[in-house]
Design a protein around this motif. Structure first.
Motif, mmCIF file in Angstrom:
data_model
loop_
_atom_site.group_PDB
_atom_site.id
_atom_site.type_symbol
_atom_site.label_atom_id
_atom_site.label_comp_id
_atom_site.label_asym_id
_atom_site.label_seq_id
_atom_site.Cartn_x
_atom_site.Cartn_y
_atom_site.Cartn_z
ATOM 1 N N GLY A 124 0.775 -1.227 0.000
ATOM 2 C CA GLY A 124 0.000 0.000 0.000
ATOM 3 C C GLY A 124 0.812 1.286 0.000
ATOM 4 N N TRP A 125 2.116 1.167 -0.161
ATOM 5 C CA TRP A 125 2.935 2.376 -0.159
ATOM 6 C C TRP A 125 2.590 3.286 -1.326
ATOM 7 N N THR A 126 2.636 4.580 -1.057
ATOM 8 C CA THR A 126 2.480 5.595 -2.098
ATOM 9 C C THR A 126 3.868 5.940 -2.639
ATOM 10 N N SER A 127 3.903 6.724 -3.710
ATOM 11 C CA SER A 127 5.205 7.147 -4.236
ATOM 12 C C SER A 127 5.941 7.994 -3.200
ATOM 13 N N GLU A 128 5.205 8.732 -2.386
ATOM 14 C CA GLU A 128 5.831 9.510 -1.309
ATOM 15 C C GLU A 128 6.499 8.589 -0.276
ATOM 16 N N ASP A 129 5.823 7.492 0.070
ATOM 17 C CA ASP A 129 6.396 6.521 1.004
ATOM 18 C C ASP A 129 7.670 5.895 0.431
ATOM 19 N N ILE A 130 7.628 5.571 -0.851
ATOM 20 C CA ILE A 130 8.791 4.962 -1.515
ATOM 21 C C ILE A 130 9.967 5.935 -1.514
ATOM 22 N N ASN A 131 9.702 7.182 -1.896
ATOM 23 C CA ASN A 131 10.777 8.182 -1.917
ATOM 24 C C ASN A 131 11.366 8.409 -0.527
ATOM 25 N N LYS A 132 10.534 8.410 0.488
ATOM 26 C CA LYS A 132 11.005 8.574 1.873
ATOM 27 C C LYS A 132 11.902 7.395 2.267
ATOM 28 N N ALA A 133 11.469 6.174 1.933
ATOM 29 C CA ALA A 133 12.260 4.985 2.268
ATOM 30 C C ALA A 133 13.590 4.976 1.512
ATOM 31 N N LEU A 134 13.576 5.351 0.240
ATOM 32 C CA LEU A 134 14.813 5.397 -0.539
ATOM 33 C C LEU A 134 15.806 6.367 0.096
ATOM 34 N N LYS A 135 15.319 7.519 0.518
ATOM 35 C CA LYS A 135 16.194 8.510 1.165
ATOM 36 C C LYS A 135 16.727 7.989 2.495
ATOM 37 N N GLU A 136 15.865 7.347 3.296
ATOM 38 C CA GLU A 136 16.302 6.809 4.588
ATOM 39 C C GLU A 136 17.357 5.718 4.410
ATOM 40 N N TYR A 137 17.153 4.815 3.470
ATOM 41 C CA TYR A 137 18.137 3.758 3.212
ATOM 42 C C TYR A 137 19.448 4.361 2.721
ATOM 43 N N GLN A 138 19.353 5.324 1.810
ATOM 44 C CA GLN A 138 20.559 5.955 1.263
ATOM 45 C C GLN A 138 21.315 6.680 2.377
ATOM 46 N N ASP A 139 20.612 7.488 3.161
ATOM 47 C CA ASP A 139 21.261 8.245 4.231
ATOM 48 C C ASP A 139 21.881 7.327 5.279
ATOM 49 N N GLY A 140 21.156 6.281 5.673
ATOM 50 C CA GLY A 140 21.679 5.341 6.660
ATOM 51 C C GLY A 140 22.906 4.598 6.158
ATOM 52 N N SER A 141 22.847 4.178 4.899
ATOM 53 C CA SER A 141 23.994 3.480 4.313
ATOM 54 C C SER A 141 25.192 4.402 4.212
ATOM 55 N N GLU A 142 24.961 5.642 3.785
ATOM 56 C CA GLU A 142 26.062 6.590 3.656
ATOM 57 C C GLU A 142 26.716 6.856 5.011
ATOM 58 N N GLN A 143 25.912 6.990 6.044
ATOM 59 C CA GLN A 143 26.463 7.218 7.382
ATOM 60 C C GLN A 143 27.305 6.022 7.827
ATOM 61 N N GLY A 144 26.800 4.817 7.611
ATOM 62 C CA GLY A 144 27.543 3.616 7.993
ATOM 63 C C GLY A 144 28.850 3.468 7.230
#
Length: 165
Positions: A124-144
């Motif tokens: 049920g994710w919207t495109s907004e949910d997908i974009n938010k998750a992509l940013k969170e994964y990218q930011d978390g990975s970059e920090q690690g």
């Protein structure tokens, strides 16, 4: 079947060592147990078969839990290119692809790192949910990776890592 999206993390770092020394730090078990998804003080397992088709495994123990990272080597071109898969099976079966390119020059070498990050969707994710998750994964990975690359830099340039307290 799980619905997914991907994002690509790209990072570049400079090292004041030759390409061979940096490349070795990605494949040498004694080196990777100190910095790759783990620290020397929390590493429980490091297994490594650094050849195309070979696998690697790291188990890190933090906060009373074991975290297992595994993958397979897809391409090894010493001392300039390494491509491998990465996944953490305790979270999901999705597999990222990591590429490391090392460019030697007269004052050390530059490392170009990229990770194709696979992000699972909830129903049920919207495109907004997908974009938010992509940013969170990218930011978390970059920090690690940034933390790991700081340790890698210390390790190859000084022979030891000053782990944060």
């Amino acid at each position: 079947m799980v619905t997914t999206s991907t994002t690509i993390l790209r990072m570049t770092r400079h090292f004041d060592v030759n390409a061979e020394k940096l490349f070795d730090a990605w494949l040498n078990s004694d080196m990777i147990r100190k910095w790759l998804f783990t620290m020397e003080t929390t590493n429980k397992v490091t297994k490594n078969d650094p050849r195309v088709g070979g696998t690697w495994e790291i188990i890190d123990h933090r906060g009373g839990k074991d975290y297992r990272a595994i993958g397979e080597y897809l391409e090894i071109v010493p001392p300039t290119k390494l491509v491998f898969t990465f996944r953490m099976p305790q979270f999901n079966d999705l597999e990222d692809r990591i590429s490391v390119e090392i460019r030697p020059h007269e004052k050390g070498c530059d490392m170009e790192f990229s990770q194709v990050i696979v992000v699972p969707h909830d129903e049920g994710w919207t495109s907004e949910d997908i974009n938010k998750a992509l940013k969170e994964y990218q930011d978390g990975s970059e920090q690690g990776w940034d933390l790991m690359f700081r340790g890698l830099k210390q390790l190859v340039e000084t022979g030891k890592i000053n782990y944060p307290s």
